[in-house]
Each structure stands twice: as C-alpha cells, then as structure tokens.
Design a protein around this motif. Sequence first.
Motif, PDB file in Angstrom:
ATOM      1  N   ASP A   1       8.101  11.601   3.198  1.00  0.00           N
ATOM      2  CA  ASP A   1       7.212  10.758   1.773  1.00  0.00           C
ATOM      3  C   ASP A   1       7.351   9.881   2.018  1.00  0.00           C
ATOM      4  O   ASP A   1       7.546   9.723   2.721  1.00  0.00           O
ATOM      5  N   LEU A   2       6.537   9.406   1.208  1.00  0.00           N
ATOM      6  CA  LEU A   2       6.298   8.172   0.735  1.00  0.00           C
ATOM      7  C   LEU A   2       7.340   6.945   0.873  1.00  0.00           C
ATOM      8  O   LEU A   2       7.524   5.970   1.438  1.00  0.00           O
TER       9      LEU A   2
ATOM     10  N   ASN B   1      -1.326   5.207   4.277  1.00  0.00           N
ATOM     11  CA  ASN B   1      -2.526   5.269   4.627  1.00  0.00           C
ATOM     12  C   ASN B   1      -3.241   4.280   3.163  1.00  0.00           C
ATOM     13  O   ASN B   1      -2.634   4.707   2.215  1.00  0.00           O
ATOM     14  N   GLU B   2      -3.773   3.582   2.666  1.00  0.00           N
ATOM     15  CA  GLU B   2      -4.015   3.008   0.988  1.00  0.00           C
ATOM     16  C   GLU B   2      -5.191   2.892   1.482  1.00  0.00           C
ATOM     17  O   GLU B   2      -6.029   2.029   1.966  1.00  0.00           O
ATOM     18  N   TRP B   3      -6.154   3.387   0.395  1.00  0.00           N
ATOM     19  CA  TRP B   3      -7.040   3.872  -0.086  1.00  0.00           C
ATOM     20  C   TRP B   3      -7.469   4.120  -1.089  1.00  0.00           C
ATOM     21  O   TRP B   3      -7.251   5.060  -2.461  1.00  0.00           O
ATOM     22  N   ASN B   4      -8.701   3.029  -1.481  1.00  0.00           N
ATOM     23  CA  ASN B   4      -9.014   3.294  -2.829  1.00  0.00           C
ATOM     24  C   ASN B   4      -7.579   2.061  -4.125  1.00  0.00           C
ATOM     25  O   ASN B   4      -7.441   3.001  -5.068  1.00  0.00           O
ATOM     26  N   GLY B   5      -6.804   1.828  -3.884  1.00  0.00           N
ATOM     27  CA  GLY B   5      -5.601   1.902  -4.321  1.00  0.00           C
ATOM     28  C   GLY B   5      -4.610   2.838  -4.564  1.00  0.00           C
ATOM     29  O   GLY B   5      -3.359   2.396  -4.866  1.00  0.00           O
ATOM     30  N   ALA B   6      -4.760   3.501  -3.707  1.00  0.00           N
ATOM     31  CA  ALA B   6      -3.608   5.069  -3.475  1.00  0.00           C
ATOM     32  C   ALA B   6      -3.149   4.797  -2.583  1.00  0.00           C
ATOM     33  O   ALA B   6      -3.653   4.590  -1.455  1.00  0.00           O
ATOM     34  N   LYS B   7      -1.508   4.788  -2.332  1.00  0.00           N
ATOM     35  CA  LYS B   7      -0.860   5.394  -0.930  1.00  0.00           C
ATOM     36  C   LYS B   7      -0.775   6.677  -0.270  1.00  0.00           C
ATOM     37  O   LYS B   7       0.283   7.146  -1.971  1.00  0.00           O
ATOM     38  N   THR B   8      -0.473   7.023   0.416  1.00  0.00           N
ATOM     39  CA  THR B   8      -0.297   8.121   0.607  1.00  0.00           C
ATOM     40  C   THR B   8       0.318   7.792   2.425  1.00  0.00           C
ATOM     41  O   THR B   8      -0.011   7.314   2.999  1.00  0.00           O
TER      42      THR B   8
END
Length: 568
Positions: free
Chosen positions: A458-459, A541-548
């Motif tokens: 997980d994160l 992975n960061e995309w549009n301010g979200a982290k996954t």
Amino acid sequence: MKRWIAAPADPGAVATLEREGFSSFMARILAARNIRTGEEAKRFLNPRLEDLEDPVMMKGMVPALARIRKALENRESIAVYGDYDCDGVCATSILYLALRDLGARVQAYIPDRFQEGYGLHEEAIRELYARGVRLIITVDTGITALRQAETARSLGMDLIITDHHQPPPELPRALAVVNPKQPGCPYPDKNLCGAGIAFKMVHGLLGRVPEEFLDLAAIATVADLVPLMGENRILVHFGLKQLQNPRRPGVAALIKSAGLDGRPLTSGHLGFQLGPRLNAAGRLETANAAFRLLTTADPEEARKWAEQLETLNRARQQLCDEIAAAASEEIDRHPEWQTQPSLVLAGEGWNPGVIGIVASRMVEQHYRPTLVIALDGDTAKGSARSIPGFDLYSGLKEIADLFDRFGGHTMAAGFSLPAGRVEDLRRRFAEVAASRLTPEDLRPRIVCDAEIRLDQIDLRLAESMAALEPHGLGNPAPKLFVRSAPLLESRTLGASAAHLRLRIGSPEHPLTALAWRRGDDIRCLAQGVRAVHLVGRVQINEWNGAKTVQLELDDWRPAHKIPSVSQR
C-alpha cells in the motif's frame, strides 16, 4: 528462465534489527545490504554530512595537500589532468573550480580519446611543462602511469596522482598517490569514484565539507557505477537535494535540456539522463563541451554548451544502435559463440567512444562477460562489461600478456592490443571465463529481497521504502516476491504493444503491475492463467495530484508453476 534468488541476509542481523524496532520486512531488506545494527541502519536511513570521513586519513593526502598549499602560496602554475568520461570531467571541474576560487593559477587538461587515448601521456606532460606548469594533479586516472611519472620527475615537475581504479603491483613514483584502494591506505571507504576523491581533496584543502560541489560529485558517483553505500550514499543523497534547485548554470542547463526541469530528480535521472549527456562529449569528440558546461558562470554560454551536448547525445544513441545491430549480426553468423561462456566482438570502424555502451547491451541480451573491440588497421581498442560472479579485472589480468594496456574494475574495464591478437583474446578469454563460471552462473538471475503478501502493498509501505533511496549499484530498489497473486486483467501498452499491464488482487482493491518490454507475454497470459507469482518493485505513481501505489515487474510466472526462490 531467469533464476529467482533470495538476497543473502544474516539471520542474526535480521533479529538484531527487529529488536531495535524495525519490522521483519524492513530488517531483512537492511540486512541484505550488510547493515547489521540499529546504529548502522539509522546512519543508512538518515545520511548526514557529518558522517563523511576525515580526508587526511587517506594515504598520500597529507603530502598532496601540503604541496598544493605551497603552489598556492608561491603562485605556481597547476594543471588538473582528468579523464574524458563523466566521472573524469566532474572530477576535473571540482578540483579546477576549487583551486581557481582559492586564487590558484590553474588550468585543466583532458586528453582527446581519439588522438591521445585514455590516461596520462608523456607528450601532454611535456606540453604542460612548456606552458610553465610545475605541478600536475591527476583525477580519475594515473594509477598505472609508471613511465609517465618518471618523465615528470626528469623534467623537475611534481606529480600528484588521485585515482580510484585498481592499483597495479608497482605504483608510480609520484610525489603523492591518493587512492583508497592502494596497499596500506587506512581510509575506510574504498568505493569512492574519481570525483568523490577530488571532492575529498577539496574537503581537505578547505577544512570543511565543500557542499558547493555535491551536485557534481553526485552525478559522477551514479554515472560511474560505484556502490551507493557509505560515503557515496551521503554524497548522492545531498547532491540530489542540491540538484533540485541547481545553482550552477551549466547543471541547470543540463537538467533543462534533458527535460527534467521542475521534476523531482532521482538517482536514475543522474545515471540514465544527465550522465550520458556529459559522457557524450568525450565519446564522440573531446570532453571540452562538458567541462566548459560545468565550469561556466554564464547562463547563456551554459545553454549553448547544453545544446551541443544534446546534439552529441542523439548522435551517440544512433551510433550505439548501429554498432549494436552489427554486433548482433556477428553473433548470428557464429552460432558456436552461443555455447561459449563469454563474447568477444570486434568490428572495423566501430567508434571506440561508444563500445562500452554496446558491451552493456550485449551483456543484457546474452548474459555473458563481453568484450567489444573497435578495430582501426593494426590497432584494437576495447571495452568490457561483466556479469555478477565474474571479476573482469582479475580475469583480464590472467591474460595480461595479450594487452598493450588494460585497467578497470570488477564489472567494467578497458584495454588495447594489436589487432592481430583478437582471435587469441577470444579463445583465451573464453578459457578464463569457463574456468570461473558454472552453467548456473550463466543463467540471468533476479535477487529477491523479501517475500510480501499482496495485501501488504500500500501507499504507507511505498512511502516507508522511499527512505532506502537513492538507489543504484550496491543498493538497488528492493525486489519483492509475491506468491499467487490473482490475475484480474492483462493488456498491452504502447503504440507497438511493447509493454504489459496487469491488474492483480481483488476487484475491490486492484493493484496495477507494469512490465516494460514484455508485451509478447500477453500470449501466455491469454491461455487461462488465473494467478501469477511476481517479482517487482513498489513505486508511487503521481497523477493529477493523487498518489497511488503500483508494481514495476522484473519477472513473473504462472501460479500453477511452483515458485522457486533459491538461496544462491
């Protein structure tokens, strides 16, 4: 099929780290990096500049610093003599800039790869003498320069050699030799690159850690493939911080030309984007453009030098592709080579500046110690790359009578010899490799740091593992083994369907796993595979301010096959 091997980790060290409060998972990863105590772990996870060793511990450093201070006091002319690769150019720049800032009359000399070749040259020494130089300081070169040291002595010049390559049995008779690998040197860290040793020399001159040169030391350390442990880890850790907001115009221009401006930098960016651009100058022309880029204070001049390096790097990439294709065709014409434990590839007109990169590609494709040789009439210049388990320098030393000169490390080396000896080299190098490598050694391997359950990824885990960065040789990104992950979906990515994307886990909590250049695996997965064993690295992975969180896969197997992670 690749071997999956469990990273060796001393059970006693794992238990000690667990008692110190580390999770069993993190304790095993740290122990696999030869970290045995809580104190060592804290120093590893929280690098400090104060933990850098005192440079005067290095054998030869005290007389070297005394001679440099005398030259500064007497306004003598000093030459910094470096190598044309990224490490050498960074080392030359560090020492040149530091001496210039101290008011020295200093000049830099980097030999031309094509006109002069590697190392310290007698003609260059005589030229520097004619220019009035009376003190030469080598960086990243010189440890084998026995004859050249005598030339300097005969002219009344003082020579200080700083180098990190493996010393020969007999050292040059220089005023001082500074190399932590030399016999009798008490310096605890033996793995500094050439720029790292130049950094330590400046540390000694200034009496403080020269933080202004951490950027160059970090780039060189990663690019030269020295282990990112000990002092190297400290240099790269703080160098990356400095590179996020570069103060040096040339470094800022280099970062921008690589398309990295404003992005968080990692050691991977230094090794695969910045380092190759600095290397491109010395590979195709002279290293002048790289040196001028790193030492200019003019942003506009820096932009022009960065553009030149960008052009050279594109040309370098094309040359590498052409020579790699020619080398592969040569292998196809000689199927008997496939049964040998080594490869020796030679071609007329191959550019000697890029054959090291081609050798690395051949190792990736064929997993053999590989020598790639550029033929030019009666002369042959080569670069060598190895695999784990085969000490390249030691192997070449066994057949040293074939070479005019050779040198290098466990995993990389360079050499020259008469073209007429290439066939003898192919035969005898294969004999050396056969005596040292088993069939198992010649199977590509993936070292797995730890086994983990899919629901543990997980994160929070990914962020805790970020403390292990920067990654590189000696401290790779941890590879985790996941057993029997349910396969929800598989598809290809990219315009040519070159890459593979898996969705694994449960429909409620799916995890993405990416396998680069494994698009062809989709055929196997389409044959009813319901679960897979995986080895991969956890990424954020960061995309549009979200982290996954996601996995970058190194390998996979259908779960109906028994997973085999051997202990060696």
